[in-house]
Design an enzyme around this catalytic site. Structure first.
Site, PDB file in Angstrom:
ATOM      1  N   GLU A 265       0.863  -1.179   0.000  1.00  0.00           N
ATOM      2  CA  GLU A 265       0.000   0.000   0.000  1.00  0.00           C
ATOM      3  C   GLU A 265       0.898   1.227   0.000  1.00  0.00           C
ATOM      4  O   GLU A 265       1.687   1.430   0.925  1.00  0.00           O
ATOM      5  CB  GLU A 265      -0.897   0.004   1.243  1.00  0.00           C
ATOM      6  CG  GLU A 265      -1.844   1.196   1.268  1.00  0.00           C
ATOM      7  CD  GLU A 265      -2.523   1.388   2.607  1.00  0.00           C
ATOM      8  OE1 GLU A 265      -3.649   1.902   2.634  1.00  0.00           O
ATOM      9  OE2 GLU A 265      -1.921   1.038   3.650  1.00  0.00           O
ATOM     10  N   HIS A 341     -11.314  -1.474   2.978  1.00  0.00           N
ATOM     11  CA  HIS A 341     -11.767  -1.090   4.316  1.00  0.00           C
ATOM     12  C   HIS A 341     -11.537   0.382   4.629  1.00  0.00           C
ATOM     13  O   HIS A 341     -12.078   0.887   5.624  1.00  0.00           O
ATOM     14  CB  HIS A 341     -11.046  -1.945   5.362  1.00  0.00           C
ATOM     15  CG  HIS A 341      -9.568  -1.671   5.428  1.00  0.00           C
ATOM     16  ND1 HIS A 341      -8.704  -2.058   4.423  1.00  0.00           N
ATOM     17  CD2 HIS A 341      -8.811  -1.038   6.353  1.00  0.00           C
ATOM     18  CE1 HIS A 341      -7.479  -1.682   4.735  1.00  0.00           C
ATOM     19  NE2 HIS A 341      -7.512  -1.055   5.899  1.00  0.00           N
ATOM     20  N   ASP A 342     -10.766   1.078   3.808  1.00  0.00           N
ATOM     21  CA  ASP A 342     -10.468   2.493   4.028  1.00  0.00           C
ATOM     22  C   ASP A 342     -11.258   3.418   3.118  1.00  0.00           C
ATOM     23  O   ASP A 342     -11.043   4.633   3.140  1.00  0.00           O
ATOM     24  CB  ASP A 342      -8.973   2.764   3.814  1.00  0.00           C
ATOM     25  CG  ASP A 342      -8.124   2.324   4.988  1.00  0.00           C
ATOM     26  OD1 ASP A 342      -8.644   2.262   6.117  1.00  0.00           O
ATOM     27  OD2 ASP A 342      -6.933   2.026   4.777  1.00  0.00           O
TER      28      ASP A 342
END
Length: 567
Positions: A265, A341-342
């Site tokens: 990421e 999830h973000d």
């Protein structure tokens, strides 16, 4: 008329399982609760493994299940080698690993090593200045005025420094104050991280998703950052001076010689930097998550009261996708995602969560699963789950959302949350973290207890049980796309060629490999659109409408219609 990438030379050495895989992200806290405490757990995942197998996915990316006080929902780790008792224990994890492997599904763990929890043993020892741990983290005396050592801003809003009474110094945290940053300049820190990674690989994990891994190197001296529209200080902690050295060392100490999947990421990374991070000639990572398309409807960093988070331009998305598909065609590898999830729910952000929810959910699935690269599906997107209406701030759990709302209220002298409700509904990370909706029973079949985060009110209509028995099932459509992708290498390794790059509503492209060529046409709008693609003939492979547009070369597409042709 079109823009194309050069056809890559795909030899047998180029083929790897993680390039051809479909990845499914599980956020354990919200996936399925087996014991009625309102929190998803590992046994709950085991109970739903057949759902994953039926979908046809190849890899589960498991968000953190490590021991944690959960200040940031598990991304604040207090023990890397222990399972949090909210989720179970190590024997539960081993059973999940075995259940997935028995179905030929691999397991990728979240690696969170830019920071730990402030309750980690390392931090406890460091704040006590125990021998060998004094500089495991970034400790600094106050500035001359008695304030923080520099002006850096946290990703969660506010400053990046907190005062520790025990040590009588400030410590650095790029995220929450309970997430102190590890000092990667310390070789013992790096050695401990590598040892931990090897330990998990020996336990049978198949790779790592590396959380904000390009933040681990900071400019020595930690100087003040330049103030601007985005986050102050980013030039000193994003893609820092020793980042490639650290990742190459990680590769040599942990990853070399292992057939594992790695994805980093990496906010703020461009194509040329992506090439440096990936592949045999780079730092050895398999692929990265880029963030350019995640900023289509905002500028990233701070929340801005004046931005319209519902406004975005398809032409910007096409420019991004085309550039990355072409840019990594010969070097590196694309990871394709629209949500996680973000991020908010993809059907609410890029589709239509009202009248055309089913059609747009299928369109977005078509988009993800027909691009070259490795696609990532987030839990619930396979049934078209949507954003939530957060009626008051007390319903929100996400520390990032709460911090930014409080900052906006203070900065703009706002005393009523309702003035910011639209921003929270559009942008809060909690949108993706509401429990998976399994059926129409209480709490959507997620738990027998009280859910840790509220269930979306639409669960009686949108749930797995209802979707899988519906004539227009989003799940079945996703499964058909996964099957089609598995059957045809052109969707994995194909040469990308874009059509109509300036069209405001239709995204059209071809993928070509050897003698095979497919055409994907997607109407990202709630009105019919007619386009001339210049392709005289084609055989329909898949569509999200029962009566699809098939009259090439001119197609009149229904709202959010997706069609895929063999041409």
């Amino acid at each position: 008329m079109n823009e194309s990438a050069q056809t890559p030379d795909r030899t047998s050495e180029d083929r790897t399982w993680w390039k051809e895989a479909v990845v499914y992200q599980i956020y354990p806290k919200s996936f399925n609760d087996s014991d009625g405490d309102g929190v998803g757990d590992i046994q709950g995942i085991i109970d739903r493994v057949d759902h994953l197998d039926d979908l046809g996915i190849d890899v589960v990316w498991l968000s953190p299940v490590y021991a944690s006080p959960h200040a940031d929902n598990g991304y604040d780790i207090s023990d890397y080698r222990a399972i949090d008792d909210r989720f179970g224990d190590m024997s539960d994890w081993e059973r999940l690993r075995d259940e997935l492997h028995a179905r030929d599904i691999k397991v990728v763990m979240d690696l969170v090593v830019n920071h730990t929890s402030d309750e980690h043993e390392w931090f406890e020892k460091s704040r006590r200045r125990e021998d060998g741990y004094e500089d495991y983290y970034y400790w600094r005396d106050p500035a001359e005025d008695g304030g923080p050592p520099n002006n850096w801003e946290s990703f969660f809003g506010g400053q990046t420094w907190s005062w520790d009474e025990e040590r009588q110094q400030y410590y650095l945290h790029l995220f929450d104050e309970k997430q102190p940053d590890l000092n990667w300049e310390n070789p013992q820190v790096r050695e401990d991280v590598y040892e931990m990674m090897n330990w998990w690989l020996e336990k049978g994990v198949d790779g790592f998703r590396m959380d904000v891994i390009n933040l681990i190197s900071k400019t020595r001296g930690l100087p003040d950052g330049e103030e601007g529209d985005w986050q102050t200080g980013v030039e000193h902690f994003m893609n820092g001076p020793r980042i490639h050295e650290f990742l190459q060392e990680m590769y040599d100490e942990v990853l070399a010689g292992r057939d594992v999947m790695t994805v980093g990421e990496m906010p703020g990374v461009d194509i040329e930097e992506a090439k440096q991070y990936t592949g045999a000639d780079g730092d050895g990572l398999g692929m990265i998550f880029t963030f350019e398309h995640m900023n289509l409807d905002h500028d990233g960093g701070r929340w801005d009261l004046h931005e319209d988070y519902e406004a975005w331009d398809l032409r910007d998305l096409k420019e991004f996708v085309g550039r990355w598909q072409r840019g990594l065609a010969e070097e590196g590898w694309n990871s394709n995602y629209l949500g996680n999830h973000d991020q908010p729910r993809i059907v609410s952000r890029f589709g239509d969560d009202g009248q055309y929810r089913v059609e747009s959910a299928k369109l977005l699935g078509t988009f993800l699963l027909t691009l070259s690269g490795t696609p990532y599906v987030y839990q619930g997107d396979e049934i078209g789950m949507t954003n939530v209406d957060w009626q008051h701030l007390g319903e929100v759990v996400d520390v990032d959302t709460i911090n930014h709302v409080e900052l906006l209220m203070a900065e703009h002298d706002i005393d009523d949350y309702q003035e910011l409700r639209g921003f929270v509904n559009a942008r809060s990370r909690d949108n993706a973290r509401t429990p998976v909706q399994w059926d129409d029973s209480d709490s959507a079949g997620f738990t027998d207890g009280k859910p840790w985060l509220k269930v979306n009110d639409n669960y009686t209509e949108i749930n797995v049980a209802a979707d899988r028995t519906a004539d227009d099932s989003v799940f079945e459509y996703y499964r058909d796309l996964v099957d089609l992708r598995n059957e045809r290498d052109v969707f994995v390794y194909g040469e990308f060629e874009m059509f109509l790059p300036d069209h405001e509503h239709v995204f059209a492209f071809t993928q070509s490999l050897d003698d095979e060529r497919v055409l994907v046409v997607l109407n990202f709008s709630d009105e019919p659109r007619t386009v001339d693609l210049g392709e005289s003939d084609g055989r329909l492979l898949v569509s999200n409408y029962d009566d699809p547009a098939t009259d090439l070369p001119t197609l009149t597409l229904a709202p959010f219609e997706a069609t895929v042709f063999e041409v």
